[in-house]
Scaffold this active site. Sequence first.
Site, mmCIF file in Angstrom:
data_model
loop_
_atom_site.group_PDB
_atom_site.id
_atom_site.type_symbol
_atom_site.label_atom_id
_atom_site.label_comp_id
_atom_site.label_asym_id
_atom_site.label_seq_id
_atom_site.Cartn_x
_atom_site.Cartn_y
_atom_site.Cartn_z
ATOM 1 N N TYR A 18 -30.294 -6.964 111.991
ATOM 2 C CA TYR A 18 -30.870 -5.658 111.639
ATOM 3 C C TYR A 18 -32.439 -6.172 110.945
ATOM 4 C CZ TYR A 18 -32.439 -1.967 108.373
ATOM 5 O OH TYR A 18 -33.045 -1.156 107.758
HETATM 6 P P1 NAD Z 1 -30.984 7.370 108.974
HETATM 7 O O1 NAD Z 1 -30.218 6.700 109.955
HETATM 8 O O2 NAD Z 1 -30.432 8.558 108.018
HETATM 9 O O3 NAD Z 1 -32.226 7.937 109.618
HETATM 10 C C1 NAD Z 1 -32.728 7.522 110.902
HETATM 11 C C2 NAD Z 1 -32.917 8.593 111.952
HETATM 12 O O4 NAD Z 1 -33.499 8.147 112.988
HETATM 13 C C3 NAD Z 1 -31.611 9.123 112.407
HETATM 14 O O5 NAD Z 1 -31.493 10.625 112.072
HETATM 15 C C4 NAD Z 1 -31.393 8.747 113.947
HETATM 16 O O6 NAD Z 1 -30.710 10.007 114.561
HETATM 17 C C5 NAD Z 1 -32.916 8.656 114.213
HETATM 18 N N1 NAD Z 1 -33.102 8.090 115.402
HETATM 19 C C6 NAD Z 1 -32.838 6.627 115.688
HETATM 20 N N2 NAD Z 1 -33.148 6.333 116.821
HETATM 21 C C7 NAD Z 1 -33.831 7.053 117.393
HETATM 22 C C8 NAD Z 1 -34.789 7.273 118.565
HETATM 23 N N3 NAD Z 1 -34.839 6.339 119.558
HETATM 24 N N4 NAD Z 1 -35.518 8.476 118.721
HETATM 25 C C9 NAD Z 1 -35.508 9.365 117.902
HETATM 26 N N5 NAD Z 1 -34.607 9.454 116.629
HETATM 27 C C10 NAD Z 1 -33.991 8.281 116.373
HETATM 28 O O7 NAD Z 1 -31.783 6.277 108.201
HETATM 29 P P2 NAD Z 1 -32.373 6.223 106.585
HETATM 30 O O8 NAD Z 1 -31.469 5.385 105.697
HETATM 31 O O9 NAD Z 1 -33.103 7.375 106.410
HETATM 32 O O10 NAD Z 1 -33.716 5.344 107.135
HETATM 33 C C11 NAD Z 1 -34.616 5.680 107.654
HETATM 34 C C12 NAD Z 1 -35.725 4.462 107.961
HETATM 35 O O11 NAD Z 1 -35.982 3.620 106.816
HETATM 36 C C13 NAD Z 1 -35.175 3.397 108.837
HETATM 37 O O12 NAD Z 1 -36.339 2.999 109.696
HETATM 38 C C14 NAD Z 1 -34.623 2.464 108.075
HETATM 39 O O13 NAD Z 1 -34.796 1.192 108.752
HETATM 40 C C15 NAD Z 1 -35.494 2.221 106.739
HETATM 41 N N6 NAD Z 1 -35.046 1.859 105.678
HETATM 42 C C16 NAD Z 1 -34.046 2.562 105.236
HETATM 43 C C17 NAD Z 1 -33.409 1.922 103.903
HETATM 44 C C18 NAD Z 1 -32.489 2.860 103.037
HETATM 45 O O14 NAD Z 1 -31.914 2.179 102.084
HETATM 46 N N7 NAD Z 1 -32.055 3.729 103.450
HETATM 47 C C19 NAD Z 1 -34.113 0.858 103.227
HETATM 48 C C20 NAD Z 1 -35.056 0.069 103.965
HETATM 49 C C21 NAD Z 1 -35.421 0.622 105.138
#
Ligand code: NAD
Length: 313
Positions: free
Chosen positions: A149
């Site tokens: 990841y």
């Molecule tokens: P999440 O899974 O709740 O949200 C991601 C969304 O992206 C989902 O709703 C999914 O349906 C959508 N998605 C995925 N692939 C797609 C595509 N090809 N086209 C359209 N939609 C698509 O995750 P989150 O925890 O809200 O994370 C959001 C972002 O923040 C991500 O990029 C994640 O890597 C980053 N991030 C999150 C954290 C954390 O602690 N939650 C920490 C560091 C980075």
Amino acid sequence: MRAVVTGAAGFIGSHLCAHLLAAGDSVAGIDALTDSYDPALKERNLRGPMSCPAFTFHRADLLDAALDPVLDGADVVYHLAAQPGIRPSWGREFALYADRNVLATQVLLEAVRGRPLAKFVYASSSSVYGDARAFPTAETACPRPVSPYGVTKLAAEHLCELYRTAHGVPAVALRLFTVYGPRQRPDMAFARLLAAARGGAPFPLYGDGEQTRDFTYVQDVVTGMRDAALSGFTGVANIGGGSPVSMKQAIAAVESVAGPVAVVPRPPGPGDARHTGADITVAARAFGFRPRTALHDGIAAMAGGGEHRDGAQ
Ligand code: NAD
């Protein structure tokens, strides 16, 4: 401001949409509602933004969507769509991570290239650092992800940097450190801890519990994202909560809010960094970032409502 938010139905994306709408921006959200977890929870996340006339939603996959009509007239693109989660990124699932984190980012960057954007904000991750050698960790540390990841998040970050230098896309990559708050993804620690405190499945504690995380409250994260978009800053910046705690301390904090948590010990997970801690000097100087939410307050807000409870809607 006219904003486009990818991953709008996700945990952080739905908070970002609400924050932008409250600030007076108009928002076009894109999300494929993938089955990375129950899509019904993602639909529920959208209920707040959907009630606002300044919000439009496009259910579409970045990999095959007609992006031009959505991007026309946008001032800022916030790119949060991704396949999150560290442990499942090993093995056959990796293809999903490559598609949704790397290929989808390249498709979006191609679509925004040449457009008069004020900012392209990418949600990167502390996982790019892996087992960092210095704490708190600054952006100058050499990234060495310890999970597939993390490799995909770093690859996408490099794509943003490349499109910035080669094609003038005004990209900012914000390295988010473990985000928590209402509507947190059901696979993440605080959602599982609160579920366990309410009599759900016991919490699997990987390793000795002394590993630390720089937990960051979601409202502080989305505030930092918009402030970064409005600033003149481009490049990479950490977004962290400012006071890392061990998993044992995190469990105690949840217990002080929600009552006893049943814990099952598990061996350390492959790909889990031992410690994370953000040096937030760059974000503080460049766009005034300051984490405002103490861990106890954030957990109490989360326990008060909004998080996903054991599959409940
Ligand atoms: P999440 O899974 O709740 O949200 C991601 C969304 O992206 C989902 O709703 C999914 O349906 C959508 N998605 C995925 N692939 C797609 C595509 N090809 N086209 C359209 N939609 C698509 O995750 P989150 O925890 O809200 O994370 C959001 C972002 O923040 C991500 O990029 C994640 O890597 C980053 N991030 C999150 C954290 C954390 O602690 N939650 C920490 C560091 C980075």
